[in-house]
Motif scaffolding. Structure first.
Motif, PDB file in Angstrom:
ATOM      1  N   TRP A  46     -19.301  18.892 -12.366  1.00 39.84           N
ATOM      2  CA  TRP A  46     -18.949  20.156 -12.606  1.00 39.84           C
ATOM      3  C   TRP A  46     -17.367  20.337 -12.549  1.00 39.84           C
ATOM      4  CZ3 TRP A  46     -16.396  22.799  -8.821  1.00 39.84           C
ATOM      5  CH2 TRP A  46     -16.368  22.440  -7.454  1.00 39.84           C
ATOM      6  N   VAL A  47     -16.693  19.501 -11.537  1.00 38.78           N
ATOM      7  CA  VAL A  47     -15.217  19.452 -11.555  1.00 38.78           C
ATOM      8  C   VAL A  47     -14.848  19.202 -12.993  1.00 38.78           C
ATOM      9  CG1 VAL A  47     -13.332  18.863 -10.472  1.00 38.78           C
ATOM     10  CG2 VAL A  47     -15.304  19.234  -9.107  1.00 38.78           C
ATOM     11  N   LEU A  48     -15.194  18.151 -13.422  1.00 35.66           N
ATOM     12  CA  LEU A  48     -14.772  17.602 -14.746  1.00 35.66           C
ATOM     13  C   LEU A  48     -15.150  18.654 -15.854  1.00 35.66           C
ATOM     14  CD1 LEU A  48     -13.906  15.301 -17.006  1.00 35.66           C
ATOM     15  CD2 LEU A  48     -16.399  15.268 -17.168  1.00 35.66           C
ATOM     16  N   PHE A  49     -16.129  19.340 -15.899  1.00 35.63           N
ATOM     17  CA  PHE A  49     -16.470  20.156 -16.732  1.00 35.63           C
ATOM     18  C   PHE A  49     -15.339  21.467 -16.449  1.00 35.63           C
ATOM     19  CE2 PHE A  49     -20.969  18.886 -16.233  1.00 35.63           C
ATOM     20  CZ  PHE A  49     -20.799  17.882 -16.930  1.00 35.63           C
ATOM     21  N   LEU A  50     -15.024  21.650 -15.354  1.00 32.93           N
ATOM     22  CA  LEU A  50     -14.185  23.034 -15.031  1.00 32.93           C
ATOM     23  C   LEU A  50     -12.688  22.546 -15.574  1.00 32.93           C
ATOM     24  CD1 LEU A  50     -13.275  25.441 -13.717  1.00 32.93           C
ATOM     25  CD2 LEU A  50     -12.925  24.161 -11.314  1.00 32.93           C
ATOM     26  N   LEU A  51     -12.203  21.378 -15.372  1.00 34.82           N
ATOM     27  CA  LEU A  51     -10.796  21.054 -15.897  1.00 34.82           C
ATOM     28  C   LEU A  51     -11.021  20.883 -17.179  1.00 34.82           C
ATOM     29  CD1 LEU A  51     -10.313  17.833 -13.354  1.00 34.82           C
ATOM     30  CD2 LEU A  51      -9.095  20.109 -13.406  1.00 34.82           C
ATOM     31  N   VAL A  52     -11.889  20.279 -18.029  1.00 34.36           N
ATOM     32  CA  VAL A  52     -11.951  20.224 -19.279  1.00 34.36           C
ATOM     33  C   VAL A  52     -11.654  21.715 -19.935  1.00 34.36           C
ATOM     34  CG1 VAL A  52     -13.023  19.709 -21.555  1.00 34.36           C
ATOM     35  CG2 VAL A  52     -12.940  18.006 -19.830  1.00 34.36           C
ATOM     36  N   ALA A  53     -12.637  22.544 -19.488  1.00 33.97           N
ATOM     37  CA  ALA A  53     -12.574  24.177 -20.032  1.00 33.97           C
ATOM     38  C   ALA A  53     -11.305  24.550 -19.532  1.00 33.97           C
ATOM     39  CB  ALA A  53     -13.752  24.738 -19.124  1.00 33.97           C
ATOM     40  N   LEU A  79     -13.904  26.350 -33.365  1.00 34.59           N
ATOM     41  CA  LEU A  79     -14.164  25.046 -32.774  1.00 34.59           C
ATOM     42  C   LEU A  79     -13.743  25.028 -31.475  1.00 34.59           C
ATOM     43  CD1 LEU A  79     -15.251  22.300 -32.848  1.00 34.59           C
ATOM     44  CD2 LEU A  79     -13.251  21.468 -34.086  1.00 34.59           C
ATOM     45  N   GLU A  80     -12.290  25.473 -31.257  1.00 35.26           N
ATOM     46  CA  GLU A  80     -11.827  25.552 -29.779  1.00 35.26           C
ATOM     47  C   GLU A  80     -12.700  26.465 -28.817  1.00 35.26           C
ATOM     48  OE1 GLU A  80      -7.841  26.581 -30.324  1.00 35.26           O
ATOM     49  OE2 GLU A  80      -7.531  24.971 -31.620  1.00 35.26           O
ATOM     50  N   VAL A  81     -13.101  27.790 -29.483  1.00 31.21           N
ATOM     51  CA  VAL A  81     -13.917  28.497 -28.614  1.00 31.21           C
ATOM     52  C   VAL A  81     -15.318  27.763 -28.172  1.00 31.21           C
ATOM     53  CG1 VAL A  81     -15.415  30.498 -28.624  1.00 31.21           C
ATOM     54  CG2 VAL A  81     -13.009  30.744 -29.261  1.00 31.21           C
ATOM     55  N   PHE A  82     -15.787  27.124 -29.219  1.00 32.89           N
ATOM     56  CA  PHE A  82     -17.314  26.427 -28.998  1.00 32.89           C
ATOM     57  C   PHE A  82     -16.964  25.438 -27.809  1.00 32.89           C
ATOM     58  CE2 PHE A  82     -19.595  22.596 -29.844  1.00 32.89           C
ATOM     59  CZ  PHE A  82     -21.009  23.193 -29.544  1.00 32.89           C
ATOM     60  N   LEU A  83     -16.070  24.583 -27.978  1.00 28.86           N
ATOM     61  CA  LEU A  83     -15.690  23.642 -26.959  1.00 28.86           C
ATOM     62  C   LEU A  83     -15.444  24.283 -25.636  1.00 28.86           C
ATOM     63  CD1 LEU A  83     -13.511  21.214 -29.309  1.00 28.86           C
ATOM     64  CD2 LEU A  83     -16.070  20.686 -28.173  1.00 28.86           C
ATOM     65  N   LEU A  84     -14.726  25.344 -25.794  1.00 31.38           N
ATOM     66  CA  LEU A  84     -14.318  26.021 -24.177  1.00 31.38           C
ATOM     67  C   LEU A  84     -15.678  26.454 -23.613  1.00 31.38           C
ATOM     68  CD1 LEU A  84     -12.374  27.331 -22.215  1.00 31.38           C
ATOM     69  CD2 LEU A  84     -12.614  29.164 -23.776  1.00 31.38           C
ATOM     70  N   VAL A  85     -16.446  27.174 -24.373  1.00 33.76           N
ATOM     71  CA  VAL A  85     -18.007  27.666 -23.943  1.00 33.76           C
ATOM     72  C   VAL A  85     -18.756  26.469 -23.576  1.00 33.76           C
ATOM     73  CG1 VAL A  85     -19.936  29.034 -24.656  1.00 33.76           C
ATOM     74  CG2 VAL A  85     -17.857  29.982 -25.322  1.00 33.76           C
ATOM     75  N   GLN A  86     -18.682  25.421 -24.157  1.00 34.53           N
ATOM     76  CA  GLN A  86     -19.749  24.283 -23.934  1.00 34.53           C
ATOM     77  C   GLN A  86     -19.313  23.791 -22.383  1.00 34.53           C
ATOM     78  OE1 GLN A  86     -19.001  20.867 -26.389  1.00 34.53           O
ATOM     79  NE2 GLN A  86     -21.215  19.872 -25.542  1.00 34.53           N
ATOM     80  N   PHE A  87     -18.093  23.645 -22.141  1.00 32.10           N
ATOM     81  CA  PHE A  87     -17.755  22.919 -20.948  1.00 32.10           C
ATOM     82  C   PHE A  87     -17.844  23.968 -19.810  1.00 32.10           C
ATOM     83  CE2 PHE A  87     -16.556  19.516 -23.724  1.00 32.10           C
ATOM     84  CZ  PHE A  87     -17.187  18.490 -23.192  1.00 32.10           C
ATOM     85  N   GLY A  88     -17.434  25.156 -20.255  1.00 30.75           N
ATOM     86  CA  GLY A  88     -17.595  26.329 -19.131  1.00 30.75           C
ATOM     87  C   GLY A  88     -19.019  26.366 -18.976  1.00 30.75           C
TER      88      GLY A  88
END
Length: 129
Positions: free
Chosen positions: A115-122, A80-89
Motif C-alpha cells: 500500500w505504501v508503494l501504491f500511495l507513493l506512485v499515486a 490516462l493520467e487520471v486513470f493511472l492516479l485513480v488506479q494506484f489510489g
C-alpha cells in the motif's frame, strides 16, 4: 520531461522486478500438496496464481505508460493520467480495506506494505499532473 512521472515509473519498474522474483518465490512456497490438500484448496491457490500474473501485467503496462508520459514519448493525456492516479489510489485504499476486513495484525500492515508503494506512485502521478 516530467520528473514526477519518471520517478513513479521507476518505482513501478523496481516493484515489477521485486514482484516477479520475490513475489513468485513467496507465493510458490504456499502451494498446497495436491496429494494431501483438498481439491478446493488447490483450485484456490491456482486462482491466486492467476491473480499474481494479472498484477504482473498491470505493473508492466502502468510502468510503461507512466514512463512514456514522463519522457514525452507519448503526448500528455489527462484521462490516462487520471486513470493511472485513480488506479494506484484505489489499489492503496482497497489494500488497506482488505487488511482491515481480515482483521490483520498491526505487523501485517508493515509486512504487507505494498500500500505504501501504491500511495507513493499515486502521489507522484498527482504531483506530475
Amino acid at each position: 520531461m516530467n520528473g514526477y512521472f519518471i520517478a513513479a515509473g521507476t518505482l513501478l519498474v523496481l516493484s515489477l522486478f521485486v514482484h516477479t522474483i520475490a513475489g513468485n518465490r513467496f507465493y510458490s512456497a504456499a502451494r498446497p500438496d495436491p496429494r494431501t490438500a483438498t481439491p478446493k484448496a488447490c483450485e484456490a491457490w491456482l486462482m491466486g496464481r492467476c491473480g499474481v500474473q494479472l498484477i504482473t501485467t498491470d505493473l508492466t503496462l502502468a510502468a510503461t505508460f507512466v514512463l512514456l508520459l514522463g519522457t514525452g514519448v507519448i503526448p500528455r493525456n489527462r484521462w490516462l493520467e487520471v486513470f493511472l492516479l485513480v488506479q494506484f489510489g484505489g489499489w492503496m485504499v482497497l489494500w488497506l480495506v482488505s487488511l482491515a476486513a481480515e482483521k490483520a495484525e498491526k505487523r501485517a500492515y508493515l509486512r504487507l506494505c505494498q500500500w505504501v508503494l501504491f500511495l507513493l506512485v499515486a502521489l507522484l502521478i498527482g504531483l506530475g499532473m
